[in-house]
Design an enzyme around this catalytic site. Structure first.
Site, PDB file in Angstrom:
ATOM      1  N   CYS A 143       0.841  -1.210   0.000  1.00 20.60           N
ATOM      2  CA  CYS A 143       0.000   0.000   0.000  1.00 20.60           C
ATOM      3  C   CYS A 143       0.868   1.249   0.000  1.00 20.60           C
ATOM      4  O   CYS A 143       1.710   1.432   0.868  1.00 20.60           O
ATOM      5  CB  CYS A 143      -0.913  -0.010   1.225  1.00 20.60           C
ATOM      6  N   CYS A 200       0.439   3.362   3.430  1.00 20.44           N
ATOM      7  CA  CYS A 200       0.835   2.873   4.750  1.00 20.44           C
ATOM      8  C   CYS A 200       2.139   3.553   5.202  1.00 20.44           C
ATOM      9  O   CYS A 200       2.966   3.932   4.373  1.00 20.44           O
ATOM     10  CB  CYS A 200       1.017   1.354   4.723  1.00 20.44           C
ATOM     11  N   HIS A 219      -4.090   0.451   8.225  1.00 15.63           N
ATOM     12  CA  HIS A 219      -4.619   0.198   6.884  1.00 15.63           C
ATOM     13  C   HIS A 219      -6.046  -0.355   6.903  1.00 15.63           C
ATOM     14  O   HIS A 219      -6.828  -0.121   5.970  1.00 15.63           O
ATOM     15  CB  HIS A 219      -3.671  -0.797   6.205  1.00 15.63           C
ATOM     16  N   ASN A 245     -13.602   9.269  -1.287  1.00 11.48           N
ATOM     17  CA  ASN A 245     -14.264   8.185  -2.023  1.00 11.48           C
ATOM     18  C   ASN A 245     -14.006   6.919  -1.237  1.00 11.48           C
ATOM     19  O   ASN A 245     -12.860   6.575  -0.999  1.00 11.48           O
ATOM     20  CB  ASN A 245     -13.663   8.001  -3.416  1.00 11.48           C
ATOM     21  N   SER A 265      -9.982   1.837  -4.969  1.00 10.95           N
ATOM     22  CA  SER A 265      -9.715   0.459  -4.555  1.00 10.95           C
ATOM     23  C   SER A 265      -8.623   0.377  -3.514  1.00 10.95           C
ATOM     24  O   SER A 265      -8.282  -0.701  -3.064  1.00 10.95           O
ATOM     25  CB  SER A 265      -9.436  -0.451  -5.744  1.00 10.95           C
ATOM     26  N   HIS A 291      -7.022   1.875   2.304  1.00  9.29           N
ATOM     27  CA  HIS A 291      -6.411   2.654   3.395  1.00  9.29           C
ATOM     28  C   HIS A 291      -7.249   3.921   3.636  1.00  9.29           C
ATOM     29  O   HIS A 291      -7.559   4.644   2.702  1.00  9.29           O
ATOM     30  CB  HIS A 291      -4.967   3.033   3.026  1.00  9.29           C
ATOM     31  N   HIS A 315      -8.401   7.348   3.814  1.00 11.03           N
ATOM     32  CA  HIS A 315      -7.801   8.614   3.373  1.00 11.03           C
ATOM     33  C   HIS A 315      -8.834   9.460   2.641  1.00 11.03           C
ATOM     34  O   HIS A 315      -9.881   8.961   2.242  1.00 11.03           O
ATOM     35  CB  HIS A 315      -6.603   8.348   2.448  1.00 11.03           C
ATOM     36  N   GLN A 371      -9.095  13.230  -0.066  1.00 10.81           N
ATOM     37  CA  GLN A 371      -8.335  14.123  -0.933  1.00 10.81           C
ATOM     38  C   GLN A 371      -8.823  15.550  -0.756  1.00 10.81           C
ATOM     39  O   GLN A 371      -9.961  15.786  -0.352  1.00 10.81           O
ATOM     40  CB  GLN A 371      -8.531  13.722  -2.396  1.00 10.81           C
TER      41      GLN A 371
HETATM   42 ZN    ZN Z   1      -2.291   1.177   3.757  1.00 12.86          ZN
END
Ligand code: ZN
Ligand code: ZN
Ligand code: ZN
Length: 343
Positions: free
Chosen positions: A54, A57, A118, A158, A166, A169, A171, A173
């Site tokens: 990832c 991460c 994650h 999203n 996809s 993790h 997060h 934007q």
């Molecule tokens: Zn991650």
């Protein structure tokens, strides 16, 4: 056959659609981007606290070659393949014809990791951890808003492969832009006009109406309310509003930040895929007193995780349509168990 290089071919710009009288953002520099980020391998790794593959991460390398720090809380950085750039040297406005109007668009794209773990989602984070994310949203809004070329700060998330994200993790934007994008601009104009006509705030009046009717409320606390709006398009679309009139993350008191985190936590007990984002006062130096801060949640699900709503046919060509009434949708959301489905 050769293609003529247009002045804005390599830089972020916006083009005008004279039929709809709105703009679209074009980011041609992103086509240089290696296709790397979003793979099915990552989508399957949702259950692990750390995924070596990832790029979000802690301590992992990102595709641009930068290594993430061993972060322990929220972590914000400039997107390695941004849709917007702070420096835009293109001076030319296209427009040999009055129907071909384009101009450079400056801005920047940021990423905020909510947590080093994650496997977490907002739904499963502690209120204290979500409050740290709310603080980061406020700090980013303040810092980005002060940049000379930034007049609007759009924070969005999203969630879920269905929404094109996809990487599981946790997060979000932030795209900050020189111009106010279409939808927030339209909403600003509507709020200003309502204020001029009624001498009160459109969304303050709406909050009062929803509390009085009590039919579309999903959750409510002392400071915030979440409703399926009367005019909702998506089946379980939700609008989150502060009860007090305020325009931006930077106006939130400590108590309101905590209340927003709590509201967020409760709303997300069910792990819907969704796109969510905040609309707040532009940072263009104008007062925008009639702007009432709010968040939109757009989950595409209809009846179950397998059945999703698509915007096609009449909806692409005419106007949105829904079967389930917003009142019924709100009732179903209220009836959901508070416990997260995965616990
Ligand atoms: Zn991650
Ligand atoms: Zn208001
Ligand atoms: Zn809005």
């Amino acid at each position: 056959m050769s293609v003529t290089q247009r002045p804005l071919d390599l830089v972020p710009h916006r083009r005008y659609n004279p039929l709809l009288r709105e703009w679209i953002l074009v980011s041609p520099q992103r086509t240089q981007r290696p296709w790397q980020g979003e793979t099915t391998k990552q989508a399957k790794s949702a259950g692990v606290a750390y995924d070596p593959a990832c790029y979000l991460c802690p301590s992992n390398a990102r595709s641009g070659g930068v290594k993430n720090p061993a972060y322990t809380s929220v972590y914000a950085f400039d997107n390695d393949f941004p849709s917007l750039l702070p420096v835009n040297t293109a001076k030319a406005r296209e427009g040999g014809s009055p129907l071909l109007v384009a101009e450079p668009e400056r801005g920047c794209s940021r990423v905020i990791c909510f947590h080093p773990n994650h496997s977490l989602t907002m739904a499963r984070m502690d209120v204290a951890d979500i409050a740290v994310v709310v603080d980061a949203w406020a700090d980013e809004t303040e810092r980005l808003g002060k940049l000379e070329y930034v007049n609007h700060v759009q924070i969005f998330e999203n969630r879920g492969a269905m929404m094109g994200s996809s990487n599981p993790h946790p997060h979000c934007q932030i795209w900050s832009t020189e111009h106010i994008p279409n939808d927030p601009k339209r909403e600003l104009e509507a709020q200003k006009q309502y204020h001029d006509e009624h001498h009160s705030c459109l969304l303050c009046d709406y909050v009062a109406t929803e509390i009085a009717e009590a039919e579309r409320i999903v959750v409510e606390n002392e400071l915030f309310i979440a409703v399926v709006p009367y005019w909702a398009i998506w089946p379980f679309e939700t609008l989150v509003l502060p009860k007090r009139h305020l325009g931006s993350f930077t106006d939130l008191t400590r108590a309101e930040r905590t209340a927003l985190a709590t509201r967020y936590d409760n709303l997300f007990e069910v792990s819907f895929p969704y796109t969510m984002g905040f609309h707040q006062r532009p940072t263009d130096g104008e007062a925008h007193d009639s702007m009432h801060f709010h968040a939109h949640f757009y989950p595409p699900l209809l009846r179950s995780a397998e059945i999703r709503k698509f915007m096609v046919g009449f909806e692409m060509l005419g106007m949105p349509q829904r079967d389930l009434t917003p009142e019924t949708a709100a009732g179903r959301l209220r009836a959901l168990p508070e416990k997260h489905y995965a616990d």
